[in-house]
Design a protein around this motif. Structure first.
Motif, PDB file in Angstrom:
ATOM      1  N   ASP A 178     -26.500  54.865 -15.888  1.00  0.00           N
ATOM      2  CA  ASP A 178     -25.530  54.834 -14.648  1.00  0.00           C
ATOM      3  C   ASP A 178     -25.819  55.827 -13.652  1.00  0.00           C
ATOM      4  OD1 ASP A 178     -23.962  52.595 -16.014  1.00  0.00           O
ATOM      5  OD2 ASP A 178     -22.947  54.153 -17.279  1.00  0.00           O
ATOM      6  N   ASP A 179     -25.756  55.046 -12.126  1.00  0.00           N
ATOM      7  CA  ASP A 179     -25.796  56.101 -11.101  1.00  0.00           C
ATOM      8  C   ASP A 179     -24.616  56.995 -11.090  1.00  0.00           C
ATOM      9  OD1 ASP A 179     -28.427  54.655 -10.601  1.00  0.00           O
ATOM     10  OD2 ASP A 179     -27.475  53.509  -9.283  1.00  0.00           O
ATOM     11  N   LEU A 180     -24.948  58.093 -10.398  1.00  0.00           N
ATOM     12  CA  LEU A 180     -24.026  59.080 -10.016  1.00  0.00           C
ATOM     13  C   LEU A 180     -23.660  58.965  -8.548  1.00  0.00           C
ATOM     14  CD1 LEU A 180     -22.262  61.579 -10.307  1.00  0.00           C
ATOM     15  CD2 LEU A 180     -24.266  62.842 -10.041  1.00  0.00           C
ATOM     16  N   THR A 181     -22.431  58.225  -8.524  1.00  0.00           N
ATOM     17  CA  THR A 181     -21.804  57.654  -7.045  1.00  0.00           C
ATOM     18  C   THR A 181     -20.801  58.750  -6.642  1.00  0.00           C
ATOM     19  OG1 THR A 181     -20.323  56.203  -7.957  1.00  0.00           O
ATOM     20  CG2 THR A 181     -22.564  55.397  -7.503  1.00  0.00           C
ATOM     21  N   ALA A 182     -20.251  58.363  -5.394  1.00  0.00           N
ATOM     22  CA  ALA A 182     -19.266  59.305  -5.055  1.00  0.00           C
ATOM     23  C   ALA A 182     -17.918  58.994  -5.490  1.00  0.00           C
ATOM     24  CB  ALA A 182     -19.392  59.000  -3.329  1.00  0.00           C
ATOM     25  N   GLN A 183     -17.659  57.770  -5.891  1.00  0.00           N
ATOM     26  CA  GLN A 183     -16.522  57.279  -6.483  1.00  0.00           C
ATOM     27  C   GLN A 183     -16.137  58.121  -7.711  1.00  0.00           C
ATOM     28  OE1 GLN A 183     -18.925  55.231  -5.432  1.00  0.00           O
ATOM     29  NE2 GLN A 183     -17.683  54.614  -3.473  1.00  0.00           N
ATOM     30  N   VAL A 184     -17.200  58.574  -8.353  1.00  0.00           N
ATOM     31  CA  VAL A 184     -16.788  59.238  -9.990  1.00  0.00           C
ATOM     32  C   VAL A 184     -16.469  60.783  -9.514  1.00  0.00           C
ATOM     33  CG1 VAL A 184     -17.990  57.349 -11.157  1.00  0.00           C
ATOM     34  CG2 VAL A 184     -19.113  59.567 -10.548  1.00  0.00           C
ATOM     35  N   ILE A 185     -16.764  61.367  -8.455  1.00  0.00           N
ATOM     36  CA  ILE A 185     -16.426  62.461  -8.183  1.00  0.00           C
ATOM     37  C   ILE A 185     -15.311  62.952  -7.835  1.00  0.00           C
ATOM     38  CG2 ILE A 185     -17.413  64.671  -6.946  1.00  0.00           C
ATOM     39  CD1 ILE A 185     -20.074  63.657  -6.847  1.00  0.00           C
ATOM     40  N   ASN A 186     -14.040  63.648  -8.329  1.00  0.00           N
ATOM     41  CA  ASN A 186     -12.611  63.904  -8.058  1.00  0.00           C
ATOM     42  C   ASN A 186     -12.708  65.319  -7.523  1.00  0.00           C
ATOM     43  OD1 ASN A 186     -12.160  61.018  -8.384  1.00  0.00           O
ATOM     44  ND2 ASN A 186     -12.227  61.481 -10.723  1.00  0.00           N
ATOM     45  N   PRO A 187     -11.520  65.677  -7.076  1.00  0.00           N
ATOM     46  CA  PRO A 187     -11.001  66.941  -6.824  1.00  0.00           C
ATOM     47  C   PRO A 187     -10.909  68.058  -8.194  1.00  0.00           C
ATOM     48  CG  PRO A 187      -9.555  65.647  -5.548  1.00  0.00           C
ATOM     49  CD  PRO A 187     -10.412  65.017  -6.381  1.00  0.00           C
ATOM     50  N   GLU A 188     -10.915  67.343  -9.114  1.00  0.00           N
ATOM     51  CA  GLU A 188     -10.816  68.124 -10.446  1.00  0.00           C
ATOM     52  C   GLU A 188     -12.311  68.610 -11.027  1.00  0.00           C
ATOM     53  OE1 GLU A 188     -10.063  64.065 -12.179  1.00  0.00           O
ATOM     54  OE2 GLU A 188      -9.545  65.106 -10.298  1.00  0.00           O
ATOM     55  N   HIS A 189     -13.270  68.128 -10.346  1.00  0.00           N
ATOM     56  CA  HIS A 189     -14.545  68.712 -10.539  1.00  0.00           C
ATOM     57  C   HIS A 189     -15.152  69.847  -9.630  1.00  0.00           C
ATOM     58  CE1 HIS A 189     -15.036  64.299 -11.858  1.00  0.00           C
ATOM     59  NE2 HIS A 189     -15.165  65.036 -12.749  1.00  0.00           N
ATOM     60  N   ARG A 190     -14.118  70.430  -8.795  1.00  0.00           N
ATOM     61  CA  ARG A 190     -14.242  71.593  -8.117  1.00  0.00           C
ATOM     62  C   ARG A 190     -14.912  72.589  -9.057  1.00  0.00           C
ATOM     63  NH1 ARG A 190     -13.488  73.751  -3.280  1.00  0.00           N
ATOM     64  NH2 ARG A 190     -12.956  76.043  -3.095  1.00  0.00           N
ATOM     65  N   ALA A 204     -22.755  60.595  -3.012  1.00  0.00           N
ATOM     66  CA  ALA A 204     -22.364  61.438  -4.104  1.00  0.00           C
ATOM     67  C   ALA A 204     -22.676  63.102  -3.815  1.00  0.00           C
ATOM     68  CB  ALA A 204     -23.077  60.885  -5.438  1.00  0.00           C
ATOM     69  N   VAL A 205     -23.782  63.304  -3.189  1.00  0.00           N
ATOM     70  CA  VAL A 205     -24.009  64.602  -2.893  1.00  0.00           C
ATOM     71  C   VAL A 205     -23.185  65.128  -1.945  1.00  0.00           C
ATOM     72  CG1 VAL A 205     -25.787  66.249  -2.204  1.00  0.00           C
ATOM     73  CG2 VAL A 205     -26.612  64.541  -3.786  1.00  0.00           C
ATOM     74  N   ARG A 206     -22.946  64.527  -0.960  1.00  0.00           N
ATOM     75  CA  ARG A 206     -21.889  65.088   0.165  1.00  0.00           C
ATOM     76  C   ARG A 206     -20.550  64.965  -0.383  1.00  0.00           C
ATOM     77  NH1 ARG A 206     -26.079  62.287   3.082  1.00  0.00           N
ATOM     78  NH2 ARG A 206     -25.474  60.156   2.545  1.00  0.00           N
ATOM     79  N   ARG A 207     -20.181  64.081  -1.059  1.00  0.00           N
ATOM     80  CA  ARG A 207     -19.024  64.275  -1.710  1.00  0.00           C
ATOM     81  C   ARG A 207     -18.889  65.278  -2.627  1.00  0.00           C
ATOM     82  NH1 ARG A 207     -13.278  63.641  -1.781  1.00  0.00           N
ATOM     83  NH2 ARG A 207     -12.548  63.027  -3.668  1.00  0.00           N
ATOM     84  N   ALA A 208     -19.765  65.618  -3.380  1.00  0.00           N
ATOM     85  CA  ALA A 208     -19.895  66.919  -4.374  1.00  0.00           C
ATOM     86  C   ALA A 208     -19.810  68.002  -3.356  1.00  0.00           C
ATOM     87  CB  ALA A 208     -21.067  66.885  -5.085  1.00  0.00           C
ATOM     88  N   ILE A 209     -20.160  68.213  -2.090  1.00  0.00           N
ATOM     89  CA  ILE A 209     -20.267  69.283  -1.407  1.00  0.00           C
ATOM     90  C   ILE A 209     -18.821  69.507  -0.896  1.00  0.00           C
ATOM     91  CG2 ILE A 209     -21.038  70.170   0.862  1.00  0.00           C
ATOM     92  CD1 ILE A 209     -23.924  68.911   0.118  1.00  0.00           C
ATOM     93  N   GLU A 210     -18.480  68.278  -0.474  1.00  0.00           N
ATOM     94  CA  GLU A 210     -16.948  68.351   0.129  1.00  0.00           C
ATOM     95  C   GLU A 210     -16.051  68.817  -0.810  1.00  0.00           C
ATOM     96  OE1 GLU A 210     -13.716  64.924   1.406  1.00  0.00           O
ATOM     97  OE2 GLU A 210     -15.791  64.555   1.577  1.00  0.00           O
ATOM     98  N   GLY A 245     -24.361  74.604  -0.698  1.00  0.00           N
ATOM     99  CA  GLY A 245     -22.983  74.571  -1.182  1.00  0.00           C
ATOM    100  C   GLY A 245     -22.914  73.912  -2.713  1.00  0.00           C
ATOM    101  N   THR A 246     -23.887  73.111  -2.739  1.00  0.00           N
ATOM    102  CA  THR A 246     -23.919  72.495  -4.278  1.00  0.00           C
ATOM    103  C   THR A 246     -25.346  72.452  -4.450  1.00  0.00           C
ATOM    104  OG1 THR A 246     -21.996  70.904  -3.912  1.00  0.00           O
ATOM    105  CG2 THR A 246     -23.567  70.281  -5.483  1.00  0.00           C
TER     106      THR A 246
END
Length: 375
Positions: A178-190, A204-210, A245-246
């Motif tokens: 399964d691909d790692l997409t922006a939709q599966v990254i949530n604030p609790e993953h900080r 997904a990377v940009r979402r992770a940095i955010e 940052g990530t």
């Protein structure tokens, strides 16, 4: 039987791991042999000299180089603050004086009577070296650093960007396909080390940095996405100094390549555990691999540690990955190591290895086209 050697990656459920933690210049080491440290404990510290800034002060004041020292208000070796007057001319009959404020805080390092330049040295820069992994100090290198030892689970990747980071392992996909997409990254993953399966997308990377994710780990990444994330074409270089940052680590290669199941299963098994990661990569001489290091909760008994096989040694049954077309990214195991050289399609002679791929097919490829998966 003669051994064959090839570069390899470590994927280990349990091994004894040592890492050297060294200062760039001599400094202070506040720990001793036998101390138990956590990953973010400071084990060595020093101060780097600040930046040297030349100022052509004679020209700025309109005086000759030989007269400059008489205009200086502070001698060599004294500190100045930002905006403080460095020098002042006498003017004419007390009028028409010229002044020059310091462009920075620091120390006056030299005043040249030949060039009229003043060298200002910036404030010292504090440098601290962290332990990086939870473990025990087994060696102290006086004024330089330490060696930290721990029993760990270890995954080395193919490529990474970004430096050292820390966080809990957080798988976000159900399978290595399964691909790692922006939709599966949530604030609790900080602050977490997010684990995907196949390709990590640029979004997904940009979402992770955010969100503030410490690191993302996946099977592959598209080189176009990586170029957009970095803002430039990376080329062949040493990575690890990027300030994203990530940290990003790919375990298999570029493109849509599923993470090897044994790697995915190992990371899943340590869900929620603290990990130390480093994206630094060097693919030329002095190879450095990006890594995910997970200190184990309890020391491993010797019989449960991975056997100390000679690093890079190919043998029958060795798990490998093919790193050139037409089988790029394919996983398999060694079935035969012919001693004689074989004429390739390029009309050059080379030693080859026969491999049984994961899909059951058998192929013959040059030994230089395979990478050992160690552990």
């Amino acid at each position: 039987m003669a051994q064959a050697y090839t570069p390899g990656l470590m994927v280990s459920r349990g091994c004894r791991w040592r890492c050297r933690r060294l200062l760039p210049i001599a400094g202070d080491v506040p720990v001793k042999v036998g101390d138990v440290v956590s990953s973010q404990d400071v084990v060595a510290r020093t101060f780097m000299p600040g930046d040297a800034v030349p100022v052509n002060l004679a020209k700025r004041l309109g005086v000759s180089a030989s007269e400059l020292s008489r205009s200086m208000l502070r001698p060599v070796g004294e500190t100045v603050v930002l905006g403080e007057t460095l020098a002042r001319t006498k003017g004419f009959f007390g009028f028409f004086k010229s002044e020059f404020p310091s462009p920075m805080a620091g120390t006056i390092e030299s005043i040249s009577k030949v060039t009229g330049q003043v060298i200002l040295r910036g404030e010292p820069i504090a440098v601290q070296v962290l332990a990086y992994i939870n473990g025990t100090i087994v060696e102290v290198i006086p004024h330089e650093g330490v060696v930290v030892e721990s029993d760990v689970a270890l995954v080395q990747g193919i490529f990474g960007v970004g430096g050292e980071a820390f966080g809990k392992i957080a798988p976000v996909v159900p399978s290595p396909d399964d691909d790692l997409t922006a939709q599966v990254i949530n604030p609790e993953h900080r602050g977490c080390v997010v684990v995907g399966g196949r390709r990590v997308t640029g979004d997904a990377v940009r979402r992770a940095i955010e969100v503030g994710v410490s690191a993302v780990v996946a099977g592959g990444i598209d080189d176009h996405d990586l170029r957009q994330i970095l803002g430039y074409d990376l080329g062949v270089a040493v990575t690890g100094t990027e300030k994203l940052g990530t940290t990003i680590i790919v375990t298999e290669g570029f493109g849509e390549i599923a993470m090897a199941k044994r790697t995915f299963d190992l990371l899943i098994a340590h869900r929620g555990r603290e990990a130390s990661v480093n994206g630094a990569t060097q693919i030329r001489a002095g190879v450095m691999r990006p890594e995910i290091v997970i200190p184990l909760a309890e020391p491993l008994p010797p019989d449960r540690r991975d056997a100390g096989r000679v690093a890079g040694a190919l043998d029958l049954g060795s798990p490998i990955r093919i790193i050139r077309e037409p089988y790029f990214g394919a996983l398999g195991s060694v079935t035969r190591l012919p001693h004689e050289q074989v004429l390739l399609a390029s009309e050059s002679l080379a030693r080859v290895v026969e491999v049984k791929l994961a899909d059951g097919s058998n192929v013959t490829v040059p030994r230089a086209n395979v990478e050992l998966i160690e552990g």
